[in-house]
Design a protein around this motif. Sequence first.
Motif, PDB file in Angstrom:
ATOM      1  N   THR A  85       0.803  -1.293   0.107  1.00 28.25           N
ATOM      2  CA  THR A  85      -0.085   0.118   0.009  1.00 28.25           C
ATOM      3  C   THR A  85       1.062   1.134   0.087  1.00 28.25           C
ATOM      4  O   THR A  85       2.086   1.316   0.689  1.00 28.25           O
ATOM      5  CB  THR A  85      -0.859   0.044   1.188  1.00 28.25           C
ATOM      6  N   SER A  86       0.479   2.361  -0.603  1.00 32.69           N
ATOM      7  CA  SER A  86       1.221   3.566  -0.892  1.00 32.69           C
ATOM      8  C   SER A  86       1.073   4.302   0.468  1.00 32.69           C
ATOM      9  O   SER A  86       0.003   4.635   0.851  1.00 32.69           O
ATOM     10  CB  SER A  86       0.716   4.149  -1.945  1.00 32.69           C
ATOM     11  N   THR A  87       2.122   4.606   1.165  1.00 27.08           N
ATOM     12  CA  THR A  87       2.332   5.394   2.077  1.00 27.08           C
ATOM     13  C   THR A  87       3.206   6.681   1.821  1.00 27.08           C
ATOM     14  O   THR A  87       4.321   6.747   2.469  1.00 27.08           O
ATOM     15  CB  THR A  87       2.787   4.768   3.446  1.00 27.08           C
ATOM     16  N   SER A  88       2.972   7.487   0.693  1.00 27.59           N
ATOM     17  CA  SER A  88       3.593   8.502   0.277  1.00 27.59           C
ATOM     18  C   SER A  88       3.929   9.429   1.344  1.00 27.59           C
ATOM     19  O   SER A  88       3.156   9.954   2.101  1.00 27.59           O
ATOM     20  CB  SER A  88       2.914   9.086  -0.798  1.00 27.59           C
ATOM     21  N   PHE A  89       5.182   9.812   1.719  1.00 29.66           N
ATOM     22  CA  PHE A  89       5.380  10.886   2.431  1.00 29.66           C
ATOM     23  C   PHE A  89       6.772  11.899   1.871  1.00 29.66           C
ATOM     24  O   PHE A  89       7.559  11.316   1.014  1.00 29.66           O
ATOM     25  CB  PHE A  89       6.158  10.401   3.909  1.00 29.66           C
ATOM     26  N   THR A  90       5.865  13.017   1.696  1.00 28.65           N
ATOM     27  CA  THR A  90       6.908  14.064   0.923  1.00 28.65           C
ATOM     28  C   THR A  90       7.354  15.033   1.894  1.00 28.65           C
ATOM     29  O   THR A  90       6.663  15.877   2.656  1.00 28.65           O
ATOM     30  CB  THR A  90       5.926  14.788  -0.134  1.00 28.65           C
ATOM     31  N   PRO A  91       8.578  15.112   2.097  1.00 25.52           N
ATOM     32  CA  PRO A  91       9.190  16.300   3.350  1.00 25.52           C
ATOM     33  C   PRO A  91       9.125  17.524   2.711  1.00 25.52           C
ATOM     34  O   PRO A  91       9.317  17.896   1.568  1.00 25.52           O
ATOM     35  CB  PRO A  91      10.613  15.289   3.480  1.00 25.52           C
ATOM     36  N   THR A  92       8.616  18.195   3.742  1.00 31.68           N
ATOM     37  CA  THR A  92       8.701  19.629   3.330  1.00 31.68           C
ATOM     38  C   THR A  92       9.425  20.645   4.234  1.00 31.68           C
ATOM     39  O   THR A  92       9.547  21.752   4.041  1.00 31.68           O
ATOM     40  CB  THR A  92       7.044  20.214   3.479  1.00 31.68           C
ATOM     41  N   GLY A  93      10.184  19.902   5.021  1.00 29.62           N
ATOM     42  CA  GLY A  93      11.036  20.756   5.977  1.00 29.62           C
ATOM     43  C   GLY A  93      12.176  19.800   6.594  1.00 29.62           C
ATOM     44  O   GLY A  93      11.738  18.574   6.900  1.00 29.62           O
ATOM     45  N   CYS A  94      13.116  20.233   7.031  1.00 30.52           N
ATOM     46  CA  CYS A  94      14.339  19.644   7.726  1.00 30.52           C
ATOM     47  C   CYS A  94      14.926  20.189   8.838  1.00 30.52           C
ATOM     48  O   CYS A  94      15.115  21.178   8.819  1.00 30.52           O
ATOM     49  CB  CYS A  94      15.225  18.931   6.730  1.00 30.52           C
ATOM     50  N   PHE A  95      14.863  19.271   9.902  1.00 32.87           N
ATOM     51  CA  PHE A  95      15.757  20.082  11.123  1.00 32.87           C
ATOM     52  C   PHE A  95      16.877  19.312  11.376  1.00 32.87           C
ATOM     53  O   PHE A  95      16.929  18.015  11.150  1.00 32.87           O
ATOM     54  CB  PHE A  95      14.822  19.702  12.508  1.00 32.87           C
ATOM     55  N   LYS A 167       0.743  15.427   6.881  1.00 32.10           N
ATOM     56  CA  LYS A 167       0.120  14.006   6.946  1.00 32.10           C
ATOM     57  C   LYS A 167      -0.742  13.916   5.815  1.00 32.10           C
ATOM     58  O   LYS A 167      -1.192  13.049   5.279  1.00 32.10           O
ATOM     59  CB  LYS A 167      -0.123  13.864   8.293  1.00 32.10           C
ATOM     60  N   SER A 168      -1.533  15.036   5.805  1.00 34.84           N
ATOM     61  CA  SER A 168      -2.785  14.988   4.808  1.00 34.84           C
ATOM     62  C   SER A 168      -2.258  15.081   3.262  1.00 34.84           C
ATOM     63  O   SER A 168      -3.116  15.013   2.394  1.00 34.84           O
ATOM     64  CB  SER A 168      -4.008  16.116   5.208  1.00 34.84           C
ATOM     65  N   GLY A 169      -0.973  15.365   3.129  1.00 38.36           N
ATOM     66  CA  GLY A 169      -0.654  15.803   1.709  1.00 38.36           C
ATOM     67  C   GLY A 169      -0.842  16.875   1.147  1.00 38.36           C
ATOM     68  O   GLY A 169      -0.590  17.610  -0.057  1.00 38.36           O
ATOM     69  N   ARG A 170      -1.624  17.816   1.999  1.00 40.60           N
ATOM     70  CA  ARG A 170      -1.713  19.176   1.663  1.00 40.60           C
ATOM     71  C   ARG A 170      -0.307  20.230   1.480  1.00 40.60           C
ATOM     72  O   ARG A 170       0.459  19.738   2.308  1.00 40.60           O
ATOM     73  CB  ARG A 170      -2.379  20.035   2.587  1.00 40.60           C
ATOM     74  N   PRO A 171      -0.237  20.879   0.515  1.00 39.18           N
ATOM     75  CA  PRO A 171       0.916  21.559   0.333  1.00 39.18           C
ATOM     76  C   PRO A 171       1.235  22.472   1.636  1.00 39.18           C
ATOM     77  O   PRO A 171       0.210  23.219   2.156  1.00 39.18           O
ATOM     78  CB  PRO A 171       0.913  22.475  -0.869  1.00 39.18           C
ATOM     79  N   ILE A 172       2.431  22.482   2.075  1.00 41.40           N
ATOM     80  CA  ILE A 172       2.878  23.653   3.002  1.00 41.40           C
ATOM     81  C   ILE A 172       3.197  25.057   2.329  1.00 41.40           C
ATOM     82  O   ILE A 172       3.794  25.054   1.214  1.00 41.40           O
ATOM     83  CB  ILE A 172       4.159  23.083   3.633  1.00 41.40           C
TER      84      ILE A 172
END
Length: 185
Positions: A85-95, A167-172
């Motif tokens: 199952t696709s559990t796509s995670f797109t990072p939008t920031g990094c600490f 988590k929802s995939g909405r753009p940051i």
Amino acid sequence: RTPSELARLAEGKGHAFTVHQVASAAMKDGSVTLSLGSVNIQPGQRMRFFVRESAFAKKEIKALWTGYKRRVLTNAIKANQGNETSTSFTPTGCFLFPTLDRGNKFFLGKAGFESEAVMDYLPTVPSVSGFFCNGVIGALNGDVGVNSRERASLYGSASGYILVGSKSGRPIFVPGRAAAEAARA
């Protein structure tokens, strides 16, 4: 630290051993003192001692991010083939949390080496933030949580990376990107 250690990182397998800071070492009697509570050593246990080296640290960072990108690509291929199952995670920031010894002096005058590595391997991440600290809390495989079997430890001469995303995939919202889009409109 050997080329095989870099190969493990590039394959996304993580480190094979832990590195602890040496609190003191005595030349007269050959004794070594580790930080209190940092490691439980048993009689007869084998240990290795390493010297921090800038060239290896640079290779290690590149291998670590290559391994991350390989895992992401492998998971995407498996999801497209219908195996998982696709559990796509797109990072939008990094600490980024490097220890105090890993600054521009350690990387031979190259300021921001580790944050630049994040930007090179994750060009869509608009923000890399963090601060220098006196140790990094984490696990070798990065899996620390309620269901994890691995305990978190305090590591010296290390860097911790935490990727964040929606988590929802909405753009940051990214102010620079919004200003560029408004200028184009």
